[in-house]
Design a protein around this motif. Sequence first.
Motif, mmCIF file in Angstrom:
data_model
loop_
_atom_site.group_PDB
_atom_site.id
_atom_site.type_symbol
_atom_site.label_atom_id
_atom_site.label_comp_id
_atom_site.label_asym_id
_atom_site.label_seq_id
_atom_site.Cartn_x
_atom_site.Cartn_y
_atom_site.Cartn_z
ATOM 1 N N ARG A 91 0.721 -1.103 -0.010
ATOM 2 C CA ARG A 91 0.016 0.126 -0.071
ATOM 3 C C ARG A 91 0.997 1.299 0.223
ATOM 4 N NH1 ARG A 91 -0.149 -2.533 4.942
ATOM 5 N NH2 ARG A 91 -1.258 -4.025 4.193
ATOM 6 N N SER A 92 2.251 1.127 0.368
ATOM 7 C CA SER A 92 3.092 2.373 0.290
ATOM 8 C C SER A 92 3.358 2.605 -1.233
ATOM 9 C CB SER A 92 4.399 2.029 0.973
ATOM 10 O OG SER A 92 4.211 1.630 2.269
ATOM 11 N N LEU A 93 3.336 1.625 -2.158
ATOM 12 C CA LEU A 93 3.601 1.821 -3.655
ATOM 13 C C LEU A 93 2.579 2.664 -4.258
ATOM 14 C CD1 LEU A 93 4.439 -1.760 -4.178
ATOM 15 C CD2 LEU A 93 6.069 -0.006 -4.029
ATOM 16 N N LYS A 94 3.171 3.685 -5.142
ATOM 17 C CA LYS A 94 2.379 4.609 -5.826
ATOM 18 C C LYS A 94 2.438 4.112 -7.354
ATOM 19 C CE LYS A 94 3.063 8.206 -2.265
ATOM 20 N NZ LYS A 94 1.586 8.255 -1.883
ATOM 21 N N THR A 95 1.385 4.058 -7.892
ATOM 22 C CA THR A 95 1.360 3.629 -9.385
ATOM 23 C C THR A 95 0.710 4.915 -10.057
ATOM 24 O OG1 THR A 95 1.047 1.319 -8.754
ATOM 25 C CG2 THR A 95 0.641 1.990 -10.937
ATOM 26 N N CYS A 96 1.453 5.056 -11.076
ATOM 27 C CA CYS A 96 0.900 6.361 -12.337
ATOM 28 C C CYS A 96 1.025 5.607 -13.434
ATOM 29 C CB CYS A 96 1.973 7.285 -12.103
ATOM 30 S SG CYS A 96 1.640 8.622 -13.060
ATOM 31 N N LYS A 97 -0.129 6.083 -14.233
ATOM 32 C CA LYS A 97 -0.298 5.852 -15.720
ATOM 33 C C LYS A 97 -0.089 6.964 -16.554
ATOM 34 C CE LYS A 97 -3.474 3.008 -17.295
ATOM 35 N NZ LYS A 97 -4.984 2.411 -17.692
ATOM 36 N N ILE A 98 0.761 6.801 -17.707
ATOM 37 C CA ILE A 98 1.403 7.906 -18.174
ATOM 38 C C ILE A 98 1.512 7.702 -19.977
ATOM 39 C CG2 ILE A 98 3.835 7.833 -18.218
ATOM 40 C CD1 ILE A 98 1.902 10.865 -16.928
ATOM 41 N N GLU A 99 1.167 8.668 -20.319
ATOM 42 C CA GLU A 99 1.451 8.719 -22.034
ATOM 43 C C GLU A 99 2.371 9.628 -22.712
ATOM 44 O OE1 GLU A 99 -1.335 9.060 -26.015
ATOM 45 O OE2 GLU A 99 -2.174 7.812 -24.184
ATOM 46 N N ASN A 106 0.514 0.178 -24.002
ATOM 47 C CA ASN A 106 0.140 0.369 -25.477
ATOM 48 C C ASN A 106 1.240 1.121 -26.326
ATOM 49 O OD1 ASN A 106 -2.362 -0.546 -26.058
ATOM 50 N ND2 ASN A 106 -3.252 0.845 -24.553
ATOM 51 N N TYR A 107 1.384 0.599 -27.208
ATOM 52 C CA TYR A 107 2.239 1.478 -28.224
ATOM 53 C C TYR A 107 1.505 2.029 -28.995
ATOM 54 C CZ TYR A 107 6.448 -1.222 -26.463
ATOM 55 O OH TYR A 107 7.662 -1.580 -25.762
ATOM 56 N N LEU A 156 1.680 4.401 -33.155
ATOM 57 C CA LEU A 156 2.358 4.634 -34.503
ATOM 58 C C LEU A 156 1.325 5.639 -35.132
ATOM 59 C CD1 LEU A 156 4.721 4.373 -36.096
ATOM 60 C CD2 LEU A 156 3.489 2.246 -37.332
ATOM 61 N N ASN A 157 1.804 6.920 -35.434
ATOM 62 C CA ASN A 157 0.937 7.786 -36.129
ATOM 63 C C ASN A 157 -0.430 7.960 -35.525
ATOM 64 O OD1 ASN A 157 3.148 8.126 -37.899
ATOM 65 N ND2 ASN A 157 2.167 6.789 -39.495
ATOM 66 N N GLY A 158 -0.463 7.845 -34.067
ATOM 67 C CA GLY A 158 -1.640 8.040 -33.492
ATOM 68 C C GLY A 158 -2.525 7.114 -33.199
ATOM 69 N N THR A 159 -2.120 5.624 -33.742
ATOM 70 C CA THR A 159 -3.142 4.568 -33.687
ATOM 71 C C THR A 159 -2.144 3.446 -32.936
ATOM 72 O OG1 THR A 159 -3.943 4.910 -35.983
ATOM 73 C CG2 THR A 159 -4.238 2.855 -35.132
ATOM 74 N N ILE A 160 -3.141 2.749 -31.954
ATOM 75 C CA ILE A 160 -2.532 1.683 -31.638
ATOM 76 C C ILE A 160 -1.715 0.616 -32.033
ATOM 77 C CG2 ILE A 160 -2.896 -0.303 -29.446
ATOM 78 C CD1 ILE A 160 -4.960 1.602 -28.462
ATOM 79 N N ILE A 161 -0.711 0.090 -31.746
ATOM 80 C CA ILE A 161 -0.044 -0.768 -32.537
ATOM 81 C C ILE A 161 0.666 -1.987 -31.554
ATOM 82 C CG2 ILE A 161 2.260 0.317 -32.741
ATOM 83 C CD1 ILE A 161 2.304 -0.723 -35.645
ATOM 84 N N GLY A 162 0.819 -3.162 -32.009
ATOM 85 C CA GLY A 162 1.436 -4.162 -30.943
ATOM 86 C C GLY A 162 2.609 -3.991 -30.835
ATOM 87 N N LYS A 163 3.414 -3.828 -31.889
ATOM 88 C CA LYS A 163 4.743 -3.574 -31.603
ATOM 89 C C LYS A 163 5.618 -2.506 -32.676
ATOM 90 C CE LYS A 163 6.409 -8.224 -30.409
ATOM 91 N NZ LYS A 163 7.283 -9.297 -30.682
ATOM 92 N N LEU A 164 6.494 -1.752 -32.100
ATOM 93 C CA LEU A 164 6.755 -0.565 -33.007
ATOM 94 C C LEU A 164 8.086 -0.893 -33.764
ATOM 95 C CD1 LEU A 164 6.645 2.469 -30.356
ATOM 96 C CD2 LEU A 164 5.533 2.232 -32.704
ATOM 97 N N GLY A 217 4.402 6.754 -29.911
ATOM 98 C CA GLY A 217 4.047 6.975 -28.485
ATOM 99 C C GLY A 217 3.881 5.573 -27.652
ATOM 100 N N VAL A 218 3.859 5.901 -26.250
ATOM 101 C CA VAL A 218 3.907 4.699 -25.586
ATOM 102 C C VAL A 218 3.217 5.056 -24.226
ATOM 103 C CG1 VAL A 218 5.791 5.276 -24.122
ATOM 104 C CG2 VAL A 218 5.008 3.056 -24.559
ATOM 105 N N GLU A 219 2.252 4.145 -23.762
ATOM 106 C CA GLU A 219 1.553 4.155 -22.538
ATOM 107 C C GLU A 219 2.081 3.529 -21.565
ATOM 108 O OE1 GLU A 219 -2.999 4.787 -21.475
ATOM 109 O OE2 GLU A 219 -2.428 2.840 -22.010
ATOM 110 N N VAL A 220 2.632 3.849 -20.512
ATOM 111 C CA VAL A 220 3.469 2.974 -19.367
ATOM 112 C C VAL A 220 2.359 3.113 -18.202
ATOM 113 C CG1 VAL A 220 5.496 2.811 -20.521
ATOM 114 C CG2 VAL A 220 5.031 4.338 -18.606
ATOM 115 N N ILE A 221 2.575 1.875 -17.239
ATOM 116 C CA ILE A 221 2.045 2.028 -15.932
ATOM 117 C C ILE A 221 3.428 1.712 -15.061
ATOM 118 C CG2 ILE A 221 0.733 0.792 -14.026
ATOM 119 C CD1 ILE A 221 -1.262 0.051 -15.785
ATOM 120 N N ALA A 222 3.789 2.705 -14.320
ATOM 121 C CA ALA A 222 4.823 2.969 -13.672
ATOM 122 C C ALA A 222 4.622 2.712 -12.071
ATOM 123 C CB ALA A 222 6.064 3.967 -13.832
#
Length: 579
Positions: free
Chosen positions: A84-92, A143-144, A146-154, A163-168
Amino acid sequence: MGKEEFYFSLDIGTRTVVGIVGVFHGEVFEIMDFEVEEHKKRAMYDGQIHDINLVRETVTNVKEKLEKRLNIKLDKVSIAAAGRSLKTCKIEVSREIDPLTYIDKDIIASLEIEAIQKAQKEMMSMNAGENSEYYCVGYAVTNYFLNGTIIGKLDGHRGSSIGVEVIATFLPRTVIDSLQTVIRLSGLSIHNMTLEPIAAMNVAIQDNFKLLNIALVDVGAGTSDIALTKNGTIFAFAMVPTAGDEITEKIGEAYLLDFDTSEKVKLSLSKKSAIKFKDIMGVKHQVSADEVMKIAETAVKDLALEISQKIIEYNGKSPSAVFLIGGGSCIPLLADYIALNLELPKDRVGVRKTDIIKDVIFGGRRVSGPEFITPIGIGVSARSVKKSDFIHVVVNDKPVKLLNTNGITVADVLIFIGFNPRLLIGPRGQDLHYELNGEKVVLKGHLGEPSAIFVNDMPSNINTEVFNGDIIKVQGAVGGKSPRIQLKEIIKDTSRKAVSINGQEYELKVRAMVNGEIVDDSYEMKDGDVVRFKYTETVREILEELRIPKDSFHIFINDKNAFLDGKIKDGDRIEMKVK
C-alpha cells in the motif's frame, strides 16, 4: 539448537507485527517459531510508519519473545515495504520522428525511459508536500502508438510519430527510511529488504503460473493491496483504501459492540454456525452466522466491487485468476462477489493459505491462515539476500545510490538520475529546404550516431545489468549534420540544352540568381533560399559569352533572318555570316 543459521523475518503491518524464525535445509525452509503482536496504539497508517517509537516497541517485544523461547540471539532481520506504500502512475508520451527512419530498439527504449521519467515527475508533483525521492520498482507498457494509432510492436516500422503508454510503480524513500530507523532502534540490522507483494507472490503462486495474468489481493485491516502479474513478472500495484475494518464496523453498529468484540465476531463467521458475544450494555447475545452475514453482506459487496474495479482499472480487463491472501480474505462471500464482478468462474477466485506453499515445513507451532502468506514469503526471500538494500554506482563520474531491486539495468540508472532519453538517439541533421524555379526541394539531413555506453569500460547498452560498484559512462549521441551543397551542384543537375552555330554544337549556359541576387556558382545553399535560373536565350548573349563582336555578322535562326535579341530555344540552328 546446534549451529544452524537462523533467519528472522518481520511483517510490520498496520495493526500487527508478525515475526518468524526459520532455518533452511537445502531448498526447504523450516519455520521454528513465530510471534504475533498488535501495536498498542495506531502507529501506522496505510503501510507508512507514523510513530516510530511505538512500532519499535512492538518489534522489540516480538524479537525478545522469540529469542527467549528459542534461546538464541537475533541480530539480523528480513523486512518488506508494504504494497500500500507503492504509488502507481499511468502516463502517455509521444514524439515526432523522421518518417524515413526505421524504428529500432534504441528508439523504443528511449521513448519508454521518457515515459517513466514523466511519471516520476508527475508523482513528485502530486505529492509535493512529502519532499521525498521516489524509486521506480517496476513498469509495464500497456500500449504503443504509431501515427496516433495503437500498434502491437513498434520495432521495424516507420512513421511520423510514435507514442507509448506505461504503468510505472514507485516507492517513496520515506517508507524505506522509517523502516530502517525502526530496525536500527530495535537493535537489529537489515539482512534483506523486499516488497510485500513480491514476497507474497513468490510463495503463493507457483513459478509456472506467473506467466499468466493473475491478480494477488492482500486484504488487510485498513487497505486491500493488489499486485498484477503477467509474462512472469509483477507489472502493476494498486491499493483500495477499504478492507476488513469496514465489515467489523458494520457488525459493531448493528449489535452495539466495541471494535475488539466486533472483530472476534467477524473472524467467527467462517468458523462457527452460532456466535456468542456481549454488547457494550452487558447484554448477552447468541445469533447465527447467517444472521450476522446478512448485516455484513452490504459491506462485503462494496469491498468486492472496489477491489474488482481497481483490478480492471490497472489490468485493463479481468485477469485469468484472482488469489486472495491476508486476514480479511476469509470473509465469507468476498471471493464469490469478486468472481461475479469480474465475470470469472468461482473456482478462478480463491483464498491462498499456507498449505499451498511448497518447500516450507513447521518445526513448531503450525500456521495455516492466509494472513501468514506474506510473513512466510519475507522469510523465504531471506535466502536470496543481496549485498545491501541499496547499490552504489558511478555515472559519468557522479556517484548514484539506487534501491537494490532485482535486475537493475543501465536504463534504470538513467531513469533515476533524470538523464534525457533523447540524448541516447542521434537525431538526423536538419533538412535543407530551398526553392528552385518555383518548385520546393528538400535535402534530408544525415543520420546521427547513437549514444555509446560503457560499464566498467566494456561496451554495453541500456539493457545491461549493473551491480554494486559499477562505473558507467554514457557518451551522448552525436546528431547528424545538415546537407551542404553549392549552387553549381544544383545547376549541373538541370537538363542540358544546346544549339548549333555554323554546324558546331554549343551548350546553352545557365544563368542563376539566389534570393534575387547574382552570386558565384560556388555559393553554398542556405535553408530557405529561393533560386531562379534561366538558360542563354538570345543571340546577343551567345556572342557576349563567345566574345565575338556583335555587329560583324548577319544572323539566321533556322534559315530565317534574325535580330541579335531574337529568342533561341533548344535545338535551334544558328548561322552567322560575315557582313
